[in-house]
Design a protein around this motif. Sequence first.
Motif, PDB file in Angstrom:
ATOM      1  N   SER A   1     -36.232  40.177  26.218  1.00  0.00           N
ATOM      2  CA  SER A   1     -35.869  39.334  27.255  1.00  0.00           C
ATOM      3  C   SER A   1     -36.427  38.001  27.064  1.00  0.00           C
ATOM      4  O   SER A   1     -36.010  36.843  27.588  1.00  0.00           O
ATOM      5  N   LYS A   2     -37.650  37.922  26.221  1.00  0.00           N
ATOM      6  CA  LYS A   2     -38.231  36.655  26.279  1.00  0.00           C
ATOM      7  C   LYS A   2     -38.098  35.927  24.950  1.00  0.00           C
ATOM      8  O   LYS A   2     -38.505  34.868  24.662  1.00  0.00           O
ATOM      9  N   LYS A   3     -37.010  36.379  24.481  1.00  0.00           N
ATOM     10  CA  LYS A   3     -36.398  35.947  23.126  1.00  0.00           C
ATOM     11  C   LYS A   3     -37.541  35.955  22.137  1.00  0.00           C
ATOM     12  O   LYS A   3     -37.413  34.858  21.427  1.00  0.00           O
ATOM     13  N   ILE A   4     -38.217  36.787  21.898  1.00  0.00           N
ATOM     14  CA  ILE A   4     -39.302  36.877  20.751  1.00  0.00           C
ATOM     15  C   ILE A   4     -38.660  37.432  19.468  1.00  0.00           C
ATOM     16  O   ILE A   4     -38.087  38.715  19.644  1.00  0.00           O
ATOM     17  N   LYS A   5     -38.695  36.811  18.420  1.00  0.00           N
ATOM     18  CA  LYS A   5     -37.911  37.381  17.253  1.00  0.00           C
ATOM     19  C   LYS A   5     -38.896  37.389  16.248  1.00  0.00           C
ATOM     20  O   LYS A   5     -38.267  37.861  15.069  1.00  0.00           O
ATOM     21  N   SER A   6     -40.097  37.132  16.309  1.00  0.00           N
ATOM     22  CA  SER A   6     -40.800  37.442  14.932  1.00  0.00           C
ATOM     23  C   SER A   6     -42.307  37.841  15.263  1.00  0.00           C
ATOM     24  O   SER A   6     -42.632  37.793  16.571  1.00  0.00           O
ATOM     25  N   MET A   7     -42.947  38.213  14.243  1.00  0.00           N
ATOM     26  CA  MET A   7     -44.362  38.367  14.596  1.00  0.00           C
ATOM     27  C   MET A   7     -45.231  37.310  15.057  1.00  0.00           C
ATOM     28  O   MET A   7     -46.146  37.476  15.827  1.00  0.00           O
ATOM     29  N   ALA A   8     -44.775  36.332  14.735  1.00  0.00           N
ATOM     30  CA  ALA A   8     -45.525  34.826  15.003  1.00  0.00           C
ATOM     31  C   ALA A   8     -45.254  34.853  16.475  1.00  0.00           C
ATOM     32  O   ALA A   8     -46.275  34.368  17.171  1.00  0.00           O
ATOM     33  N   ASP A   9     -44.195  34.913  17.048  1.00  0.00           N
ATOM     34  CA  ASP A   9     -43.775  34.668  18.533  1.00  0.00           C
ATOM     35  C   ASP A   9     -44.470  35.717  19.259  1.00  0.00           C
ATOM     36  O   ASP A   9     -44.890  35.434  20.292  1.00  0.00           O
ATOM     37  N   ILE A  10     -44.774  36.927  18.637  1.00  0.00           N
ATOM     38  CA  ILE A  10     -45.471  38.075  19.287  1.00  0.00           C
ATOM     39  C   ILE A  10     -46.924  37.521  19.646  1.00  0.00           C
ATOM     40  O   ILE A  10     -47.523  37.744  20.369  1.00  0.00           O
ATOM     41  N   ALA A  11     -47.638  37.032  18.388  1.00  0.00           N
ATOM     42  CA  ALA A  11     -49.001  36.400  18.645  1.00  0.00           C
ATOM     43  C   ALA A  11     -49.026  35.557  19.612  1.00  0.00           C
ATOM     44  O   ALA A  11     -49.807  35.434  20.359  1.00  0.00           O
ATOM     45  N   ILE A  12     -48.027  34.553  19.749  1.00  0.00           N
ATOM     46  CA  ILE A  12     -48.013  33.480  20.831  1.00  0.00           C
ATOM     47  C   ILE A  12     -47.782  34.077  21.943  1.00  0.00           C
ATOM     48  O   ILE A  12     -48.665  33.709  22.974  1.00  0.00           O
ATOM     49  N   GLU A  13     -47.104  35.165  22.389  1.00  0.00           N
ATOM     50  CA  GLU A  13     -46.860  35.438  23.482  1.00  0.00           C
ATOM     51  C   GLU A  13     -48.294  36.363  23.931  1.00  0.00           C
ATOM     52  O   GLU A  13     -48.608  36.481  25.120  1.00  0.00           O
ATOM     53  N   GLN A  14     -48.845  37.144  23.084  1.00  0.00           N
ATOM     54  CA  GLN A  14     -50.166  37.886  23.400  1.00  0.00           C
ATOM     55  C   GLN A  14     -51.169  36.556  24.014  1.00  0.00           C
ATOM     56  O   GLN A  14     -51.795  36.981  24.571  1.00  0.00           O
TER      57      GLN A  14
ATOM     58  N   ALA B   1     -54.390  34.201  28.330  1.00  0.00           N
ATOM     59  CA  ALA B   1     -54.639  33.175  29.021  1.00  0.00           C
ATOM     60  C   ALA B   1     -54.433  33.483  30.607  1.00  0.00           C
ATOM     61  O   ALA B   1     -55.114  32.908  31.460  1.00  0.00           O
ATOM     62  N   ARG B   2     -53.183  33.945  30.820  1.00  0.00           N
ATOM     63  CA  ARG B   2     -52.879  34.048  32.195  1.00  0.00           C
ATOM     64  C   ARG B   2     -53.651  35.493  32.747  1.00  0.00           C
ATOM     65  O   ARG B   2     -54.322  35.263  33.880  1.00  0.00           O
TER      66      ARG B   2
END
Length: 146
Positions: free
Chosen positions: A60-73, A78-79
């Motif tokens: 749903s967040k359009k995360i398509k790679s492990m790099a995207d997962i790291a950024i999302e984490q 931070a939140r």
Amino acid sequence: MTGSTSQQGFGAQTAHIGERICHWLTICTEEMVIHAMKLAVEHNVLRWRYVEKILQNWYSKKIKSMADIAIEQQRFQARKQQMARQQVNRRQEIIPKWFHQRHEEEVLCDQQPTMDFAAERQKILALLESVKSSEYHKGLVDEKSS
């Protein structure tokens, strides 16, 4: 991949879970599916449904790679820290001055000299006696006048 579900602690692989894994492999990379399973194990939730929720969240967040997962984490952390800071700064109770002063008043009341109840009782009894005797005399005077 098929043997890793039981190795990860998810129990025996059923046909349904196998189909769900194949479905997610068409959407995500194998590395992402395995990472979702590892996250479930780290959180001590050994249910495929939990893994699927993680994968659905990423989709749903359009995360398509492990790099995207790291950024999302990183964003999530931070939140989380921002929310913790807001909790600290959220509200501060305003306590009225009288609340703090109530103990001082109690101390002042305790320092006042105590009353001599026996002496006060004697004064009141004497006053009562004088009132009774004046009423008695007044009654005699009233009887004599009539």
